[in-house]
Design a protein around this motif. Structure first.
Motif, mmCIF file in Angstrom:
data_model
loop_
_atom_site.group_PDB
_atom_site.id
_atom_site.type_symbol
_atom_site.label_atom_id
_atom_site.label_comp_id
_atom_site.label_asym_id
_atom_site.label_seq_id
_atom_site.Cartn_x
_atom_site.Cartn_y
_atom_site.Cartn_z
ATOM 1 N N ASP A 3 0.843 -1.189 0.000
ATOM 2 C CA ASP A 3 0.000 0.000 0.000
ATOM 3 C C ASP A 3 0.880 1.242 0.000
ATOM 4 O O ASP A 3 2.042 1.205 0.423
ATOM 5 C CB ASP A 3 -0.903 0.013 1.238
ATOM 6 C CG ASP A 3 -1.929 -1.121 1.214
ATOM 7 O OD1 ASP A 3 -2.308 -1.541 0.116
ATOM 8 O OD2 ASP A 3 -2.327 -1.575 2.297
ATOM 9 N N VAL A 4 0.316 2.348 -0.475
ATOM 10 C CA VAL A 4 1.089 3.586 -0.547
ATOM 11 C C VAL A 4 0.451 4.662 0.320
ATOM 12 O O VAL A 4 -0.725 4.599 0.668
ATOM 13 C CB VAL A 4 1.209 4.099 -2.005
ATOM 14 C CG1 VAL A 4 1.937 3.089 -2.863
ATOM 15 C CG2 VAL A 4 -0.147 4.430 -2.591
ATOM 16 N N THR A 5 1.249 5.654 0.657
ATOM 17 C CA THR A 5 0.805 6.756 1.487
ATOM 18 C C THR A 5 -0.256 7.589 0.763
ATOM 19 O O THR A 5 -0.092 7.928 -0.411
ATOM 20 C CB THR A 5 1.991 7.668 1.845
ATOM 21 O OG1 THR A 5 2.977 6.882 2.510
ATOM 22 C CG2 THR A 5 1.549 8.815 2.735
ATOM 23 N N ASP A 6 -1.329 7.903 1.446
ATOM 24 C CA ASP A 6 -2.339 8.803 0.919
ATOM 25 C C ASP A 6 -1.872 10.228 1.184
ATOM 26 O O ASP A 6 -1.700 10.612 2.343
ATOM 27 C CB ASP A 6 -3.679 8.543 1.608
ATOM 28 C CG ASP A 6 -4.801 9.415 1.064
ATOM 29 O OD1 ASP A 6 -4.524 10.373 0.309
ATOM 30 O OD2 ASP A 6 -5.969 9.153 1.416
ATOM 31 N N PRO A 7 -1.652 11.040 0.149
ATOM 32 C CA PRO A 7 -1.151 12.400 0.389
ATOM 33 C C PRO A 7 -2.080 13.253 1.235
ATOM 34 O O PRO A 7 -1.645 14.225 1.852
ATOM 35 C CB PRO A 7 -0.985 12.974 -1.026
ATOM 36 C CG PRO A 7 -1.812 12.114 -1.908
ATOM 37 C CD PRO A 7 -1.810 10.760 -1.285
ATOM 38 N N GLN A 8 -3.360 12.888 1.286
ATOM 39 C CA GLN A 8 -4.301 13.648 2.115
ATOM 40 C C GLN A 8 -4.028 13.453 3.600
ATOM 41 O O GLN A 8 -4.495 14.252 4.425
ATOM 42 C CB GLN A 8 -5.734 13.251 1.787
ATOM 43 C CG GLN A 8 -6.167 13.639 0.380
ATOM 44 C CD GLN A 8 -7.632 13.334 0.122
ATOM 45 O OE1 GLN A 8 -8.315 12.727 0.938
ATOM 46 N NE2 GLN A 8 -8.123 13.770 -1.025
ATOM 47 N N THR A 9 -3.287 12.405 3.944
ATOM 48 C CA THR A 9 -2.985 12.142 5.353
ATOM 49 C C THR A 9 -1.677 12.797 5.795
ATOM 50 O O THR A 9 -1.333 12.747 6.972
ATOM 51 C CB THR A 9 -2.891 10.631 5.607
ATOM 52 O OG1 THR A 9 -1.757 10.090 4.907
ATOM 53 C CG2 THR A 9 -4.156 9.923 5.145
ATOM 54 N N VAL A 10 -0.941 13.400 4.855
ATOM 55 C CA VAL A 10 0.349 14.011 5.177
ATOM 56 C C VAL A 10 0.133 15.435 5.678
ATOM 57 O O VAL A 10 -0.617 16.214 5.083
ATOM 58 C CB VAL A 10 1.268 14.033 3.943
ATOM 59 C CG1 VAL A 10 2.596 14.691 4.274
ATOM 60 C CG2 VAL A 10 1.493 12.609 3.417
ATOM 61 N N GLY B 118 -5.077 19.031 -4.551
ATOM 62 C CA GLY B 118 -6.183 19.839 -4.053
ATOM 63 C C GLY B 118 -6.639 20.936 -4.981
ATOM 64 O O GLY B 118 -7.586 21.666 -4.665
ATOM 65 N N ALA B 119 -5.976 21.095 -6.125
ATOM 66 C CA ALA B 119 -6.329 22.152 -7.072
ATOM 67 C C ALA B 119 -6.886 21.538 -8.354
ATOM 68 O O ALA B 119 -6.613 20.383 -8.683
ATOM 69 C CB ALA B 119 -5.122 23.029 -7.384
ATOM 70 N N GLY B 120 -7.658 22.347 -9.076
ATOM 71 C CA GLY B 120 -8.232 21.892 -10.336
ATOM 72 C C GLY B 120 -7.939 22.872 -11.447
ATOM 73 O O GLY B 120 -7.208 23.851 -11.272
ATOM 74 N N ASP B 121 -8.526 22.609 -12.608
ATOM 75 C CA ASP B 121 -8.347 23.471 -13.765
ATOM 76 C C ASP B 121 -9.489 24.476 -13.854
ATOM 77 O O ASP B 121 -10.637 24.149 -13.531
ATOM 78 C CB ASP B 121 -8.308 22.641 -15.046
ATOM 79 C CG ASP B 121 -7.111 21.732 -15.100
ATOM 80 O OD1 ASP B 121 -6.047 22.146 -14.613
ATOM 81 O OD2 ASP B 121 -7.235 20.616 -15.623
#
Length: 410
Positions: free
Chosen positions: A12-19, A312-315
């Motif tokens: 499994d990999v780290t969820d960037p939302q948890t950092v 967290g950003a969009g176009d």
């Protein structure tokens, strides 16, 4: 990640939302150990099943603090494109050193030869120039594998900047320039025509290679063939089983050892570039100045060019690069760097909340072909290099300062 056999378990990999990005000093390149291990598990699987030797290409990934992890997964060496990379491979990778450069200098070659196991020559003239030194090393008891880079004049690379088989390419020997027989002392061939491609492209490329150079592959003189890089086997959707099948068939057909040397596949989606907002200015539109530079720290954004993802950003709804993200209404900013270069700009993004000084802006997938291309342009602060370990701890591996900046000048 692409579908794989059930017996291959990927971590499994780290969820960037948890950092907690605010706790990581900015600016910083941050490699996620869990993502690197996932890539390595897949690369190791391909190596085992295909019978090919997979080594890491330093031009795409040369974060030497991670080399002990690479060795855990059976990565036995590296490919280097300069004397500096050869020394790094010899001293830090601690495995086979494969050297290739478009041209070797009289000054550098003796040390390259001393430290390398495989040396690929870009032209017949370069081979003839340095052949006496190679033969002398062999007579002294060294096992030196020497190869020629060939240009099959076939590639499926859309960007001319990265197309090594384009018209009038200086890279590799074409069939019409190739001798009738392999030069004595050459025991391998090398080609590199892929750029972040799937295995179907490799299969089509091999068909052309075999059509043009098959008579040399059939020679007992050729013991190995290096397929170069560009095999993006860790990208989601990549046909792993086709790659294994194609490589195995080639090995059996020509009775040769096959080498793959990807760079992107190792560092693909393994980390981020963390930056902070220094200022917000307004000139019809709002623009954000970050503590990183696009031109100095992520130059492919301008060279390729491409549009990086920001967590967290969009176009913007009217963005022409791709379809607008669902729910991309919010606060729009032009994202720019901190140098005085007018074009030091990433582009326009939409954030769910207003940005203010000190906020973190995190660029995704900024490890492969990014850290290796950074500069100290304008003397702006160079990002740290750090590792987010599997246990959640953060290690600040390298902090750059004035001494590194000064050392590049005179």
């Amino acid at each position: 990640m692409t579908e794989l056999p059930a017996d291959l378990r990927l971590p499994d990999v780290t969820d960037p939302q948890t950092v907690n990005w605010a706790e990581i000093p900015s600016p910083a390149f941050v490699l996620d150990e869990t993502r690197l291990r996932r890539n390595l598990a897949l690369i190791s699987y391909v190596q085992e099943k295909s019978g090919a030797q997979i080594i890491v290409a330093f031009k795409g990934f040369s974060m030497w603090s991670t080399f002990p992890i690479l060795r855990e997964y059976g990565i036995s060496g590296a490919t280097a494109s300069s004397l500096n990379e050869v020394i790094l491979a010899d001293e830090e990778m601690q495995g086979e050193v494969h050297a290739y450069a478009p041209a070797y200098s009289d000054e550098d070659f003796p040390e390259i030869l001393r430290r390398s196991d495989h040396i690929v020559f870009n032209s017949l003239a370069q081979w003839e120039r340095f052949r006496p030194q190679v033969e002398a090393a062999r007579q002294g008891g060294r096992t030196i594998h020497a190869g020629l880079r060939v240009n099959p004049e076939y590639a499926e690379v859309e960007t001319d900047l990265y197309n090594p088989a384009g018209p009038f390419s200086r890279l590799g020997v074409t069939r019409r320039e190739f001798p009738d027989t392999l030069p004595e002392g050459i025991d391998g061939l090398h080609f590199h025509t892929l750029c972040e491609k799937d295995s179907d492209t490799l299969e089509r490329t091999l068909e052309v290679l075999e059509e043009k150079f098959g008579e040399f592959l059939a020679s007992d003189q050729v013991a190995w063939v290096n397929f170069g890089g560009g095999h993006l086997m860790t990208r989601e959707g990549y046909d792993i089983e086709r790659l294994i099948r194609v490589v195995r068939a080639f090995r059996e057909r020509w009775n040769v050892h096959v080498i793959l040397e990807p760079g992107s596949a190792f560092g693909w989606q393994t980390g981020w570039l963390v930056s902070s907002v220094l200022d917000v200015v307004h000139n019809v539109k709002d623009a954000v100045l970050l503590d990183v530079s696009v031109s100095a720290h992520m130059p492919d954004v301008l060279e390729m060019p491409y549009r990086p993802r920001i967590l967290g950003a969009g176009d913007p709804p009217d963005d022409t690069h791709r379809e607008a993200d669902a729910g991309a209404s919010g606060h729009r900013y032009i994202i720019g760097g901190t140098t005085c270069l007018a074009g030091d700009v990433v582009g326009e993004y939409v954030f769910p909340e207003p940005l203010k000084v000190g906020d973190r802006v995190v660029f995704d997938d900024m490890i492969h072909y990014t850290m290796v291309k950074t500069t100290f342009f304008n003397g702006v602060k160079h990002p740290d290099i750090g590792i987010l370990h599997a246990d959640g701890s953060y290690e600040r591996v390298k902090v750059f300062g004035y001494d590194e900046f000064k050392a590049k000048l005179s």
